[in-house]
Design an enzyme around this catalytic site. Structure first.
Site, short mmCIF file in Angstrom:
data_model
loop_
_atom_site.label_atom_id
_atom_site.label_comp_id
_atom_site.label_asym_id
_atom_site.label_seq_id
_atom_site.Cartn_x
_atom_site.Cartn_y
_atom_site.Cartn_z
N ASP A 1 0.87 -1.17 0.00
CA ASP A 1 0.00 0.00 0.00
C ASP A 1 0.91 1.23 0.00
O ASP A 1 2.12 1.13 0.23
CB ASP A 1 -0.89 -0.04 1.24
CG ASP A 1 -1.78 1.18 1.38
OD1 ASP A 1 -2.38 1.58 0.37
OD2 ASP A 1 -1.84 1.74 2.49
N ASP B 1 -0.19 5.17 1.02
CA ASP B 1 -0.46 6.08 2.14
C ASP B 1 -0.50 5.32 3.46
O ASP B 1 -1.25 4.36 3.60
CB ASP B 1 -1.80 6.79 1.94
CG ASP B 1 -1.81 7.66 0.70
OD1 ASP B 1 -1.22 8.74 0.72
OD2 ASP B 1 -2.42 7.23 -0.31
N ASP C 1 -1.59 -0.65 5.99
CA ASP C 1 -1.88 -0.11 7.32
C ASP C 1 -3.34 -0.22 7.70
O ASP C 1 -3.72 0.22 8.78
CB ASP C 1 -1.44 1.35 7.42
CG ASP C 1 -2.33 2.27 6.58
OD1 ASP C 1 -2.54 1.94 5.39
OD2 ASP C 1 -2.80 3.30 7.10
#
Length: 234
Positions: free
Chosen positions: A19, A21, A187
Protein backbone atom coordinates in the site's frame (compact mmCIF):
# COMPACT_ATOMS: atom_id res chain seq x y z
CA UNK A 1 7.44 -6.40 18.17
CA UNK A 2 6.72 -8.71 15.23
CA UNK A 3 3.56 -10.69 16.01
CA UNK A 4 2.52 -13.67 13.90
CA UNK A 5 -1.20 -14.40 14.07
CA UNK A 6 -0.94 -17.04 11.34
CA UNK A 7 2.48 -18.54 10.77
CA UNK A 8 4.12 -18.53 7.35
CA UNK A 9 7.67 -18.51 6.00
CA UNK A 10 8.62 -15.02 4.76
CA UNK A 11 11.55 -16.54 2.84
CA UNK A 12 9.03 -18.14 0.47
CA UNK A 13 7.63 -14.75 -0.55
CA UNK A 14 8.59 -13.73 -4.09
CA UNK A 15 6.26 -10.72 -4.54
CA UNK A 16 5.65 -7.87 -2.10
CA UNK A 17 2.58 -5.71 -2.75
CA UNK A 18 2.75 -2.44 -0.81
CA UNK A 19 0.00 0.00 0.00
CA UNK A 20 1.16 3.62 -0.32
CA UNK A 21 -0.46 6.08 2.14
CA UNK A 22 0.28 5.10 5.72
CA UNK A 23 2.56 2.27 4.65
CA UNK A 24 5.41 3.67 2.55
CA UNK A 25 4.67 7.39 2.87
CA UNK A 26 3.27 9.82 5.40
CA UNK A 27 0.95 11.88 3.21
CA UNK A 28 -1.39 12.90 6.01
CA UNK A 29 -0.74 16.64 6.01
CA UNK A 30 -1.06 17.12 2.24
CA UNK A 31 -4.32 15.16 2.20
CA UNK A 32 -5.68 17.17 5.14
CA UNK A 33 -4.71 20.46 3.51
CA UNK A 34 -6.24 19.43 0.18
CA UNK A 35 -9.54 18.36 1.73
CA UNK A 36 -9.77 21.56 3.74
CA UNK A 37 -8.89 23.64 0.67
CA UNK A 38 -11.78 21.96 -1.11
CA UNK A 39 -14.11 22.67 1.80
CA UNK A 40 -13.08 26.33 1.89
CA UNK A 41 -13.70 26.53 -1.85
CA UNK A 42 -17.31 25.43 -1.38
CA UNK A 43 -17.82 27.56 1.75
CA UNK A 44 -17.88 24.63 4.14
CA UNK A 45 -16.11 24.62 7.52
CA UNK A 46 -12.77 22.86 7.70
CA UNK A 47 -12.51 19.46 9.35
CA UNK A 48 -10.12 18.17 12.00
CA UNK A 49 -7.02 16.53 10.60
CA UNK A 50 -7.49 13.29 12.51
CA UNK A 51 -11.01 12.97 11.16
CA UNK A 52 -9.84 13.51 7.58
CA UNK A 53 -7.06 10.96 8.06
CA UNK A 54 -9.66 8.42 9.19
CA UNK A 55 -11.42 8.89 5.83
CA UNK A 56 -8.31 7.88 3.82
CA UNK A 57 -7.98 4.44 2.24
CA UNK A 58 -10.88 3.92 -0.14
CA UNK A 59 -9.73 6.37 -2.83
CA UNK A 60 -10.29 10.05 -3.60
CA UNK A 61 -14.04 9.84 -4.39
CA UNK A 62 -14.76 8.16 -1.06
CA UNK A 63 -12.54 10.63 0.79
CA UNK A 64 -14.34 13.62 -0.70
CA UNK A 65 -17.79 12.10 -0.24
CA UNK A 66 -17.10 11.47 3.44
CA UNK A 67 -15.74 15.00 3.92
CA UNK A 68 -18.95 16.34 2.36
CA UNK A 69 -21.14 14.17 4.55
CA UNK A 70 -22.33 11.75 1.84
CA UNK A 71 -24.17 14.35 -0.22
CA UNK A 72 -26.85 13.19 -2.65
CA UNK A 73 -26.14 16.09 -5.02
CA UNK A 74 -23.96 14.37 -7.61
CA UNK A 75 -23.15 17.53 -9.56
CA UNK A 76 -22.04 19.21 -6.35
CA UNK A 77 -19.98 16.15 -5.41
CA UNK A 78 -18.31 15.98 -8.84
CA UNK A 79 -17.35 19.63 -8.64
CA UNK A 80 -15.87 19.20 -5.18
CA UNK A 81 -13.98 16.09 -6.26
CA UNK A 82 -12.56 17.87 -9.31
CA UNK A 83 -11.34 20.74 -7.14
CA UNK A 84 -9.78 18.35 -4.62
CA UNK A 85 -7.96 16.37 -7.32
CA UNK A 86 -6.66 19.53 -8.95
CA UNK A 87 -5.44 21.00 -5.68
CA UNK A 88 -3.88 17.74 -4.52
CA UNK A 89 -2.12 17.27 -7.85
CA UNK A 90 -0.30 20.56 -7.27
CA UNK A 91 0.39 20.05 -3.56
CA UNK A 92 0.90 16.29 -3.20
CA UNK A 93 4.58 16.66 -2.32
CA UNK A 94 4.44 19.80 -0.17
CA UNK A 95 4.80 17.89 3.10
CA UNK A 96 4.63 14.21 2.13
CA UNK A 97 7.64 12.16 3.20
CA UNK A 98 8.79 8.56 3.12
CA UNK A 99 8.56 6.91 6.53
CA UNK A 100 11.93 6.74 8.25
CA UNK A 101 13.61 3.42 7.49
CA UNK A 102 11.53 2.56 4.41
CA UNK A 103 14.20 3.48 1.80
CA UNK A 104 16.74 1.27 3.56
CA UNK A 105 14.27 -1.62 3.74
CA UNK A 106 13.40 -1.32 0.06
CA UNK A 107 17.05 -1.06 -0.97
CA UNK A 108 17.88 -4.18 0.99
CA UNK A 109 14.94 -6.09 -0.47
CA UNK A 110 15.96 -5.05 -3.98
CA UNK A 111 19.32 -6.81 -3.64
CA UNK A 112 19.30 -10.53 -4.60
CA UNK A 113 21.43 -12.48 -2.16
CA UNK A 114 21.50 -15.77 -0.33
CA UNK A 115 20.82 -13.88 2.90
CA UNK A 116 17.62 -12.32 1.55
CA UNK A 117 16.43 -15.36 -0.39
CA UNK A 118 17.77 -18.88 0.10
CA UNK A 119 17.71 -19.46 -3.66
CA UNK A 120 19.24 -16.08 -4.49
CA UNK A 121 16.12 -14.93 -6.36
CA UNK A 122 15.34 -11.24 -6.17
CA UNK A 123 11.95 -10.42 -4.77
CA UNK A 124 9.70 -8.32 -6.96
CA UNK A 125 7.91 -5.36 -5.42
CA UNK A 126 4.83 -3.40 -6.49
CA UNK A 127 2.54 -0.66 -5.19
CA UNK A 128 -1.23 -1.09 -5.17
CA UNK A 129 -3.12 1.87 -3.73
CA UNK A 130 -6.60 3.33 -3.97
CA UNK A 131 -5.09 6.79 -4.54
CA UNK A 132 -5.39 7.97 -8.19
CA UNK A 133 -2.63 6.40 -10.26
CA UNK A 134 -1.07 9.56 -11.69
CA UNK A 135 -0.70 11.14 -8.25
CA UNK A 136 0.64 7.85 -6.88
CA UNK A 137 3.28 7.49 -9.58
CA UNK A 138 4.23 11.15 -9.23
CA UNK A 139 4.75 10.73 -5.49
CA UNK A 140 6.70 7.48 -5.84
CA UNK A 141 9.00 9.06 -8.43
CA UNK A 142 9.24 12.37 -6.62
CA UNK A 143 10.35 10.71 -3.39
CA UNK A 144 12.96 8.58 -5.16
CA UNK A 145 11.24 5.21 -4.79
CA UNK A 146 10.37 4.54 -8.41
CA UNK A 147 13.22 2.16 -9.22
CA UNK A 148 12.18 -0.28 -6.51
CA UNK A 149 8.84 -1.24 -8.04
CA UNK A 150 7.95 -3.27 -11.12
CA UNK A 151 4.46 -1.72 -11.13
CA UNK A 152 2.62 1.16 -9.46
CA UNK A 153 -1.17 0.83 -9.77
CA UNK A 154 -3.78 3.20 -8.36
CA UNK A 155 -7.45 3.34 -7.60
CA UNK A 156 -8.37 4.17 -11.19
CA UNK A 157 -6.04 1.61 -12.82
CA UNK A 158 -8.80 -1.02 -12.81
CA UNK A 159 -12.61 -1.07 -12.89
CA UNK A 160 -12.60 -1.91 -9.16
CA UNK A 161 -10.57 -0.78 -6.13
CA UNK A 162 -9.22 -2.61 -3.11
CA UNK A 163 -10.48 -4.71 -1.38
CA UNK A 164 -11.54 -6.21 -4.71
CA UNK A 165 -8.73 -8.62 -5.70
CA UNK A 166 -8.50 -7.57 -9.37
CA UNK A 167 -5.42 -5.40 -8.91
CA UNK A 168 -3.56 -8.08 -6.96
CA UNK A 169 -4.53 -10.79 -9.42
CA UNK A 170 -3.25 -8.62 -12.25
CA UNK A 171 0.07 -8.23 -10.45
CA UNK A 172 0.31 -11.97 -9.87
CA UNK A 173 -0.31 -12.63 -13.56
CA UNK A 174 2.17 -9.99 -14.70
CA UNK A 175 4.93 -11.18 -12.38
CA UNK A 176 4.28 -14.89 -12.73
CA UNK A 177 4.06 -15.37 -8.97
CA UNK A 178 1.59 -17.69 -7.23
CA UNK A 179 -0.75 -16.20 -4.63
CA UNK A 180 0.79 -18.22 -1.80
CA UNK A 181 4.19 -16.77 -2.69
CA UNK A 182 3.03 -13.16 -2.33
CA UNK A 183 2.56 -10.82 0.64
CA UNK A 184 0.46 -7.65 0.78
CA UNK A 185 1.62 -4.99 3.24
CA UNK A 186 -0.66 -2.21 4.43
CA UNK A 187 -1.88 -0.11 7.32
CA UNK A 188 -5.62 -0.78 7.13
CA UNK A 189 -8.28 -3.46 7.02
CA UNK A 190 -8.77 -2.67 3.33
CA UNK A 191 -5.32 -4.03 2.53
CA UNK A 192 -5.82 -7.14 4.65
CA UNK A 193 -9.19 -7.87 3.03
CA UNK A 194 -7.61 -7.39 -0.39
CA UNK A 195 -4.97 -9.97 0.45
CA UNK A 196 -7.52 -12.42 1.80
CA UNK A 197 -9.70 -12.01 -1.28
CA UNK A 198 -6.73 -12.79 -3.54
CA UNK A 199 -5.26 -15.60 -1.41
CA UNK A 200 -2.12 -13.69 -0.36
CA UNK A 201 -0.33 -13.62 2.95
CA UNK A 202 -1.03 -10.37 4.78
CA UNK A 203 1.11 -8.00 6.85
CA UNK A 204 -0.31 -5.09 8.83
CA UNK A 205 1.79 -2.08 9.86
CA UNK A 206 0.66 -0.26 12.99
CA UNK A 207 2.53 3.01 12.34
CA UNK A 208 0.12 4.16 9.60
CA UNK A 209 -3.24 5.91 9.35
CA UNK A 210 -5.64 3.18 10.42
CA UNK A 211 -4.09 0.73 12.93
CA UNK A 212 -7.42 0.48 14.74
CA UNK A 213 -8.94 -1.22 11.69
CA UNK A 214 -6.38 -4.04 11.94
CA UNK A 215 -8.02 -5.10 15.21
CA UNK A 216 -11.26 -5.86 13.34
CA UNK A 217 -9.54 -7.54 10.40
CA UNK A 218 -6.32 -9.05 11.77
CA UNK A 219 -3.49 -9.79 9.32
CA UNK A 220 -1.27 -12.85 9.32
CA UNK A 221 1.56 -10.80 10.85
CA UNK A 222 1.79 -7.38 12.52
CA UNK A 223 4.83 -5.08 12.59
CA UNK A 224 5.17 -1.81 14.47
CA UNK A 225 8.00 -0.11 12.54
CA UNK A 226 9.67 -0.16 9.12
CA UNK A 227 12.70 -1.65 10.83
CA UNK A 228 10.60 -4.62 11.95
CA UNK A 229 9.30 -4.97 8.41
CA UNK A 230 12.89 -5.31 7.25
CA UNK A 231 13.58 -7.88 9.96
CA UNK A 232 10.52 -9.89 8.94
CA UNK A 233 11.63 -10.10 5.32
CA UNK A 234 15.41 -10.44 5.74
Amino acid sequence: MIRFLRQFDPHCVRLLVFDLDGTLIDSRLDLVHSVNAMLRHIDRPELDGDLIASYVGDGAPALVRRALGDTDDEAFFRGALEYFLGYYSLHKLDHTTVYEGIPEVLARLAQPSNEMQPNGVQRQMAVLTNKPVNASRGIVQGLGLGDFFVRVYGGNSFPTKKPDPLGVRTLLQETGVAADEALIIGDSAIDILTGRNAGLWTCGVTYGFAPHSLEKVPPDVLVETPRELGELLR
